[in-house]
Design a protein around this motif. Structure first.
Motif, mmCIF file in Angstrom:
data_model
loop_
_atom_site.group_PDB
_atom_site.id
_atom_site.type_symbol
_atom_site.label_atom_id
_atom_site.label_comp_id
_atom_site.label_asym_id
_atom_site.label_seq_id
_atom_site.Cartn_x
_atom_site.Cartn_y
_atom_site.Cartn_z
ATOM 1 N N ASP A 1 0.841 -1.207 0.000
ATOM 2 C CA ASP A 1 0.000 0.000 0.000
ATOM 3 C C ASP A 1 0.871 1.251 0.000
ATOM 4 O O ASP A 1 0.548 2.244 -0.664
ATOM 5 N N SER B 1 1.907 3.910 -3.458
ATOM 6 C CA SER B 1 1.061 5.095 -3.260
ATOM 7 C C SER B 1 1.386 6.190 -4.259
ATOM 8 O O SER B 1 2.521 6.321 -4.737
ATOM 9 N N GLU C 1 -3.428 10.524 -3.910
ATOM 10 C CA GLU C 1 -4.145 9.911 -2.791
ATOM 11 C C GLU C 1 -4.048 10.723 -1.500
ATOM 12 O O GLU C 1 -4.789 10.461 -0.558
ATOM 13 N N TRP D 1 -4.922 10.364 4.085
ATOM 14 C CA TRP D 1 -4.507 9.534 2.953
ATOM 15 C C TRP D 1 -5.667 8.615 2.602
ATOM 16 O O TRP D 1 -6.128 7.840 3.420
ATOM 17 N N ILE E 1 -6.697 5.581 0.340
ATOM 18 C CA ILE E 1 -6.199 4.508 -0.528
ATOM 19 C C ILE E 1 -7.385 3.979 -1.338
ATOM 20 O O ILE E 1 -8.370 3.515 -0.760
#
Length: 404
Positions: A248, A252, A256, A264, A266
């Protein structure tokens, strides 16, 4: 104009094979390594004195003298020659000192001076401490080849009797790495620590591995003091602060992040879930991300590949960076950061279970209020966690500076 020798590497030297007749390979500045028909490799110094080529001066056996040390000796001898002094007598005295390396204590000093030279300060310190405190007092006087598995077990048992099974396992691993080095240099034929099973000393369930506060502090102090690239240092910090999976983080994108809102998001598609995941960011995390943004090398990815193409770093990059540091944290993998954070956060953050249990039965407006309160608690928890990590790093820094 004479052809300049291309400097050798340790890997090239190890790969040199014996031939029907002995031969020399030059490293440069007078330093050569002679490969005997038996496979033994000897450092020599080639020089001219008073206009005449002199017989090669012997520096010593490659097994006992690293490339770095051999170069330093060749430089010393070259300075003597420049003053019109033959280095032969000095080289003979130096070889007398090197010949003592068949005793474990002397071999350990050779290991620390050569193999440990490129490791982090913390790694060198913990390795030397294990050797000085428990290993060398017990077996330092013994010839390298005389040490047995029983000797290693006895050392580990004494450490365990002090109530320190983790330190016992760490010490066994230090001896194991020492002997791996000695075998590579043909100073030992077998590894007495390798036949001592790790589980016979201390056991850890990798699925429940949680770093202690001290381990967190020591690890990140070592990371901060290391020479790895700054973005990778920040990535490792963010991995523990955000409590996300490694993939993840490394995949990134800047789109995002809303750093002004310290949030943040996701995307569900990247998570392979039905909905997005929102990760509140601590002040420390925001500061790190702003630093990365200021120095960004990609308009898309937070951690772009150094190859120049617009793609993120490989998932294995962070593992390789940690491995290169030689951090001595037993049975630890990067995935343990998440479990570690969760375990410590459970102790330092306020629980929100009552909101979670009743949320499904609340009217929509009340549910929204509860959700906002839960978000606020989550933010407080993330900030408390980041402050806790900072405190552990500062504690490790203070402990290191106060150690004599």
């Amino acid at each position: 104009m004479p052809r300049l020798a291309v400097p050798l590497t340790e890997a090239q030297i190890r790969a040199l094979e014996p031939r029907a007749t002995r031969y020399c390979v030059a490293d440069g500045s007078g330093l050569v390594i002679e490969v005997m028909t038996t496979g033994t490799k000897i450092w020599r110094f080639r020089y001219t004195l008073n206009g005449k080529r002199q017989p090669l001066a012997t520096i010593g056996d490659y097994r006992m003298i690293s490339l770095r040390v051999a170069r330093a000796k060749a430089q010393k001898y070259a300075e003597m020659v420049a003053q019109g002094i033959s280095p032969v007598a000095t080289a003979r005295r130096d070889r007398g000192a090197e010949s003592k390396a068949d005793v474990l204590r002397e071999a350990a000093e050779l290991y620390l001076a050569t193999e440990m030279a490129g490791k982090s300060e913390e790694y060198r310190r913990t390795t030397r401490r294990a050797l000085d405190k428990d290993v060398l007092p017990a077996i330092g006087h013994m010839p390298i080849k005389a040490v047995t598995a029983d000797d290693i077990v006895a050392i580990c048992d004494r450490i365990k009797s002090r109530g320190s099974p983790k330190m016992a396992l760490h010490t066994r691993n230090v001896v194991k790495r020492l002997y791996e080095y000695l075998i590579a240099r043909q100073l030992a034929a077998s590894n007495p620590a390798e036949v001592v099973p790790a589980r016979s000393i201390a056991t850890f369930d990798s699925r429940t591995r949680v770093l202690s506060g001290d381990e967190i502090g020591t690890m990140f102090r070592s990371i901060d003091a290391s020479s790895i690239r700054r973005p990778l240092k920040l990535a490792l910090h963010l991995l523990v602060l955000t409590m996300v999976r490694k993939s993840d983080l490394v995949e990134s994108t800047w789109a995002e992040f809303d750093l002004d809102k310290a949030l943040w998001t996701i995307p569900a598609g990247r998570l392979k879930k039905d909905r997005d995941r929102q990760v509140p960011l601590s002040q420390q995390a925001v500061s790190m991300l702003r630093e990365l943004y200021q120095a960004r090398a990609s308009r898309k990815f937070v951690f772009p590949s150094v190859r120049g193409d617009d793609r993120p770093i490989a998932k294995s990059t962070l593992n390789q960076a940690v491995k290169a540091l030689g951090l001595d944290v037993e049975h630890f993998v990067l995935h343990d950061f998440r479990r570690t954070a969760t375990a410590h956060l459970r102790e330092i953050a306020q629980p929100s279970s009552e909101i979670d249990r009743g949320a499904a039965e609340m009217p929509e407006r009340i549910k929204q209020d509860a959700s906002a309160e839960n978000d606020a608690k989550q933010r407080r928890g993330m900030q408390q966690w980041a402050d806790f990590v900072d405190a552990q790093i500062e504690g490790a820094r203070r402990a290191a500076t106060s150690t004599p």
